[in-house]
Scaffold this active site. Structure first.
Site, PDB file in Angstrom:
ATOM      1  N   GLY A 102       0.804  -1.214   0.000  1.00 42.08           N
ATOM      2  CA  GLY A 102       0.000   0.000   0.000  1.00 42.08           C
ATOM      3  C   GLY A 102       0.839   1.269   0.000  1.00 42.08           C
ATOM      4  CG  HIS A 103      -1.277   5.025   0.250  1.00 47.55           C
ATOM      5  ND1 HIS A 103      -2.244   5.958  -0.030  1.00 47.55           N
ATOM      6  CD2 HIS A 103      -1.651   4.468   1.414  1.00 47.55           C
ATOM      7  CE1 HIS A 103      -3.148   5.960   0.922  1.00 47.55           C
ATOM      8  NE2 HIS A 103      -2.813   5.060   1.805  1.00 47.55           N
TER       9      HIS A 103
END
EC number: 2.3.1.191
Length: 330
Positions: free
Chosen positions: A229-230
């Protein structure tokens, strides 16, 4: 290749005919009299005795048994030696197929790849079929993007990296703000920074950061179908098996391993040398080095359901036990 060439390149103690030629690499149980194999675990000693391999890579402890069977290469770390043999073999094969190229030739870019003029590709890099490299992206020396890799804008791939088919680097992170019954997109303004000597398996996705970059440090190895994920940071030399999910803003330290299908929840921290078993859900930060497991054991369904019902009652059972202990102390 003949055995002399292999030992000359990689070292090791050769027993047998140095001029003997091997035409392939194979497991002990299927190797033919023209193939090279290896034994890294002594419990498979019987397979060594029964093997038809032309030569076997073994550890020091297995020297006598291997010599009694036939040709062998003795080394301190046979599995590591075998890994280096595979690399040597691939280099020779690529040379034979005309795949090797040097700085004077410029990067090898497949005709079907789309590379933005504002991207920077090192002269020794390889860009495979149907890849897309967007504006501002950079690919380092001797890195290889296999087929259908997408490298998003401003994302960086370091030197000697391998990105396998279908990898997506720099898709938008999953960021939305709720506005009543609808969602408002949070633009993802960061990028992805990938260090040197990183390998990323097929169809793995690494999202760009919301404000700061998502970072994959040097030496990281990611299997197929992983989601990062970011704003995640993965420390150097960490390895993750297939289908791992790491949620946004989590930090995974250096020299960690995460087994297949495990989940690391967002905003958590795993310290250095933390090892997570397959299918485990990490729901809190772990800073102490060690091996951690959170898997409910498989069972017959009827038994599993009974145990699951009991688990739901654990909290009330704990309270009852505490009350009983208080009564006993009176």
């Amino acid at each position: 290749m003949d055995l002399a060439s292999i030992v000359s390149a990689l070292g090791g103690e050769l027993h047998g005919d140095a001029a003997r030629v091997v035409t392939g690499l194979a497991p002990l149980e299927t190797a033919t009299s023209n193939e090279l194999s290896f034994l890294s675990n002594p419990k498979y000693q019987q397979q060594l005795a029964d093997s038809n391999a032309a030569c076997v890579i073994v550890g020091v402890a297995m020297r006598d048994a291997a010599v009694a069977r036939g040709a062998c290469i003795v080394t301190e770390q046979p599995y590591l030696y075998f890994a280096k043999v595979t690399q040597l073999w691939k280099r020779q094969r690529d040379l034979a197929r005309g795949k090797a190229h040097g700085p004077s030739q410029g990067p090898w870019v497949h005709a079907s790849a789309v590379v933005d003029p504002a991207a920077t590709i090192d002269a020794t890099a390889t860009i495979g079929p149907l890849c897309v490299v967007e504006a501002g992206a950079r690919v380092g020396a001797h890195s290889v993007l296999k087929s259908r890799v997408t490298l998003g804008e401003d994302c960086v791939v370091g030197a000697r990296c391998v990105l396998h088919a279908g990898v997506v680097i720099g898709a938008d992170g999953f960021g939305f703000a709720q506005d009543g019954e609808r969602w408002e997109k949070i633009e993802q303004l960061g990028a992805v920074q990938i260090g040197d000597d990183v390998e990323i398996g097929a169809n793995t996705c690494i999202d760009r950061g919301a404000l700061q970059d998502t970072v994959i440090e040097d030496g990281v190895k990611l299997d197929n179908l992983i989601q990062i994920g970011h704003n995640v940071r993965v420390g150097r030399n960490t390895a993750m098996a297939g289908c791992v999910g790491v949620a946004g803003s989590a930090t995974v330290g250096p020299n960690c391993t995460i087994g297949g299908g495990a989940i690391v929840l967002g905003h958590l921290t795993l310290g250095p040398n933390v090892h997570i078993s397959a299918a485990t859900v990490v729901s809190k930060s772990i800073l102490k080095p060690g091996h951690y497991t959170g898997i409910f054991p498989i069972d017959e369904n009827a038994s599993w359901e009974r145990n699951a019902v009991t688990l739901k009652q654990l909290h009330s059972l704990r309270d009852r036990i505490k009350n009983l202990e208080k009564e006993l102390k009176k």
